[in-house]
Design a protein around this motif. Structure first.
Motif, PDB file in Angstrom:
ATOM      1  N   LEU A 160       0.349  -1.216   0.310  1.00  9.86           N
ATOM      2  CA  LEU A 160       0.085  -0.176   0.035  1.00  9.86           C
ATOM      3  C   LEU A 160       0.913   0.842   0.040  1.00  9.86           C
ATOM      4  CD1 LEU A 160      -2.550  -1.242   2.579  1.00  9.86           C
ATOM      5  CD2 LEU A 160      -3.043  -1.254   0.221  1.00  9.86           C
ATOM      6  N   CYS A 161       2.374   1.484   0.563  1.00 10.25           N
ATOM      7  CA  CYS A 161       2.860   2.344   1.077  1.00 10.25           C
ATOM      8  C   CYS A 161       3.939   2.745  -0.475  1.00 10.25           C
ATOM      9  CB  CYS A 161       3.548   2.667   1.921  1.00 10.25           C
ATOM     10  SG  CYS A 161       1.966   3.002   3.449  1.00 10.25           S
ATOM     11  N   GLY A 162       4.410   1.472  -0.649  1.00 10.54           N
ATOM     12  CA  GLY A 162       5.054   0.893  -2.032  1.00 10.54           C
ATOM     13  C   GLY A 162       6.963   1.287  -1.153  1.00 10.54           C
ATOM     14  N   GLU A 163       6.714   1.859  -0.433  1.00  8.07           N
ATOM     15  CA  GLU A 163       8.467   1.991  -0.055  1.00  8.07           C
ATOM     16  C   GLU A 163       9.255   0.927   0.673  1.00  8.07           C
ATOM     17  OE1 GLU A 163       9.326   5.096  -0.410  1.00  8.07           O
ATOM     18  OE2 GLU A 163       7.339   5.849  -0.484  1.00  8.07           O
ATOM     19  N   PRO A 164      10.636   0.872   0.214  1.00  5.76           N
ATOM     20  CA  PRO A 164      11.997  -0.200   0.390  1.00  5.76           C
ATOM     21  C   PRO A 164      12.283  -0.726   1.250  1.00  5.76           C
ATOM     22  CG  PRO A 164      12.076   1.488  -0.454  1.00  5.76           C
ATOM     23  CD  PRO A 164      11.043   1.708  -0.630  1.00  5.76           C
ATOM     24  N   LEU A 165      12.331  -1.821   2.063  1.00  2.16           N
ATOM     25  CA  LEU A 165      13.310  -2.654   2.674  1.00  2.16           C
ATOM     26  C   LEU A 165      14.747  -2.318   3.035  1.00  2.16           C
ATOM     27  CD1 LEU A 165      10.636  -5.680   3.641  1.00  2.16           C
ATOM     28  CD2 LEU A 165      10.282  -3.124   4.674  1.00  2.16           C
ATOM     29  N   ASP A 166      15.428  -1.833   3.894  1.00  2.00           N
ATOM     30  CA  ASP A 166      16.718  -2.751   3.763  1.00  2.00           C
ATOM     31  C   ASP A 166      16.996  -4.130   4.362  1.00  2.00           C
ATOM     32  OD1 ASP A 166      16.627  -3.203   6.378  1.00  2.00           O
ATOM     33  OD2 ASP A 166      17.647  -0.706   6.760  1.00  2.00           O
ATOM     34  N   ALA A 167      18.215  -4.393   3.801  1.00  2.04           N
ATOM     35  CA  ALA A 167      18.502  -6.071   3.712  1.00  2.04           C
ATOM     36  C   ALA A 167      17.888  -6.453   5.254  1.00  2.04           C
ATOM     37  CB  ALA A 167      19.540  -6.320   3.764  1.00  2.04           C
ATOM     38  N   GLN A 168      18.583  -5.373   6.542  1.00  4.17           N
ATOM     39  CA  GLN A 168      18.309  -5.908   7.524  1.00  4.17           C
ATOM     40  C   GLN A 168      16.560  -5.800   7.806  1.00  4.17           C
ATOM     41  OE1 GLN A 168      20.254  -7.354  10.364  1.00  4.17           O
ATOM     42  NE2 GLN A 168      22.131  -6.927   8.516  1.00  4.17           N
ATOM     43  N   GLN A 169      16.181  -5.234   7.495  1.00  4.89           N
ATOM     44  CA  GLN A 169      14.770  -5.490   8.067  1.00  4.89           C
ATOM     45  C   GLN A 169      14.031  -6.601   7.260  1.00  4.89           C
ATOM     46  OE1 GLN A 169      14.433  -1.701   6.290  1.00  4.89           O
ATOM     47  NE2 GLN A 169      13.297  -0.823   8.114  1.00  4.89           N
ATOM     48  N   ALA A 170      14.316  -6.864   5.919  1.00  6.24           N
ATOM     49  CA  ALA A 170      14.175  -8.296   4.997  1.00  6.24           C
ATOM     50  C   ALA A 170      14.326  -9.095   5.482  1.00  6.24           C
ATOM     51  CB  ALA A 170      14.345  -8.122   3.644  1.00  6.24           C
ATOM     52  N   LEU A 171      15.826  -9.277   6.064  1.00  6.92           N
ATOM     53  CA  LEU A 171      15.660 -10.045   7.234  1.00  6.92           C
ATOM     54  C   LEU A 171      14.813 -10.696   8.883  1.00  6.92           C
ATOM     55  CD1 LEU A 171      17.670 -12.894   8.160  1.00  6.92           C
ATOM     56  CD2 LEU A 171      19.201 -10.740   9.695  1.00  6.92           C
ATOM     57  N   GLN A 172      14.802  -9.527   9.477  1.00  4.89           N
ATOM     58  CA  GLN A 172      13.510  -9.164  10.691  1.00  4.89           C
ATOM     59  C   GLN A 172      11.983  -9.656   9.725  1.00  4.89           C
ATOM     60  OE1 GLN A 172      13.803  -5.898  11.944  1.00  4.89           O
ATOM     61  NE2 GLN A 172      15.997  -6.167  12.812  1.00  4.89           N
ATOM     62  N   ALA A 173      11.780  -9.656   8.520  1.00  5.77           N
ATOM     63  CA  ALA A 173      10.214  -9.662   8.129  1.00  5.77           C
ATOM     64  C   ALA A 173      10.032 -11.275   7.156  1.00  5.77           C
ATOM     65  CB  ALA A 173       9.617  -8.733   6.739  1.00  5.77           C
ATOM     66  N   GLY A 174      11.532 -11.698   7.405  1.00  5.78           N
ATOM     67  CA  GLY A 174      11.616 -13.271   6.788  1.00  5.78           C
ATOM     68  C   GLY A 174      11.676 -13.516   5.485  1.00  5.78           C
ATOM     69  N   LEU A 175      11.762 -12.173   4.811  1.00  5.31           N
ATOM     70  CA  LEU A 175      11.888 -12.457   3.490  1.00  5.31           C
ATOM     71  C   LEU A 175      13.275 -13.048   2.964  1.00  5.31           C
ATOM     72  CD1 LEU A 175      11.169  -8.647   2.047  1.00  5.31           C
ATOM     73  CD2 LEU A 175      10.018 -11.490   0.973  1.00  5.31           C
ATOM     74  N   VAL A 176      14.236 -13.483   3.841  1.00  5.17           N
ATOM     75  CA  VAL A 176      15.707 -13.755   3.445  1.00  5.17           C
ATOM     76  C   VAL A 176      16.325 -14.009   4.410  1.00  5.17           C
ATOM     77  CG1 VAL A 176      16.085 -12.399   1.467  1.00  5.17           C
ATOM     78  CG2 VAL A 176      16.879 -11.830   3.814  1.00  5.17           C
TER      79      VAL A 176
END
Length: 255
Positions: A160-176
């Motif tokens: 909905l916001c279209g704003e990016p995550l950095d690598a550490q945020q992606a790690l915390q979110a479970g993307l990687v």
């Protein structure tokens, strides 16, 4: 395979590299067809134990649709399914582990390629996002592979916001699974942990994991009961238990 999707076998690993650095490794029909063919190849060849998916260079893993063409959303509506959706369906059926090597920006449709993989390692420089709302559209097919991967609130904000995550945020979110300054070193470490295990257990395990994802509890329990019974009958299961009792390294046959 083609100039836009490079294919290379390195030992037991098939590397598939999106080769469009001038377009930040954006998706094209040739890329989608090459990825589909690569997964097919890995499924046919028992010597391939894993597939690594990455992009050329350090700028981008995959930037999503190639908006510069002006044809990214010009679908053939006579066809009931589209190339990206069919690739995600094919990945869902794969029993050879798919590993994403996220070397840079992972955006829009690139998030779908990431999410269709079973494991993922990212560079500290990597960024992740679903910016479709910024160009008047919305992530669609990728939601089918992302919705069970990250928390709903995170997914809602990304969409909905279209704003990016950095690598550490992606790690915390479970993307990687991992983020590292030494991307290839961490990838080799992860592949090492995967490739010394029973090929049969990994293959049948992925088959089980993917099938129970949308099952109700009782259906899932009945299915997994049957799967462990079948797996226990394989040569690798017998060898693994014998090697454990004999305190030695197993000699896997993949049978």
């Amino acid at each position: 395979m083609n100039a836009e999707l490079l294919s290379e076998i390195r030992g037991p690993v098939l590397w598939l590299t999106i080769n469009r650095p001038e377009r930040r490794n954006a998706i094209s029909p040739a890329v989608l067809d090459g990825l589909h063919a690569g997964i097919d190849q890995a499924e046919r060849d028992d010597t391939i134990r894993a597939v690594v998916l990455t992009g050329t260079g350090e700028q981008a893993f995959c930037a999503g649709a190639d908006l510069q063409t002006g044809k990214s959303f010009a679908f053939d509506y006579a066809e009931p399914s589209q190339r990206l959706a069919n690739l995600l369906r094919r990945a869902r059926q794969a029993t050879v582990p798919l590993v994403a090597r996220v070397n840079g920006a992972c955006m829009a449709g690139g998030m779908g390629l990431l999410a269709m993989c079973d494991l993922a390692v990212a560079s500290e420089r990597a960024v992740f996002g679903l910016p479709e709302v910024k160009v008047g559209v919305f992530p669609a097919q990728v939601l089918s592979v992302l919705q069970h991967l990250v928390p709903r609130r995170v997914l809602n904000e990304l969409c909905l916001c279209g704003e990016p995550l950095d690598a550490q945020q992606a790690l915390q979110a479970g993307l990687v699974n991992y983020v590292s300054a030494d991307l290839d070193g961490k990838l080799d470490w992860l592949l090492g942990r995967l490739l010394d295990k029973s090929p049969t257990a990994v293959k049948r395990g992925l088959y089980t994991l993917k099938h129970i994802d949308a099952m109700p509890f009782e259906q899932s329990m009945a299915f997994t009961e049957s799967q462990i019974g079948l797996l226990a009958m394989t040569e690798d299961a017998r060898e693994g238990q014998l090697a454990f009792r004999e305190k030695r390294k197993p000699e896997w046959t993949g049978r």
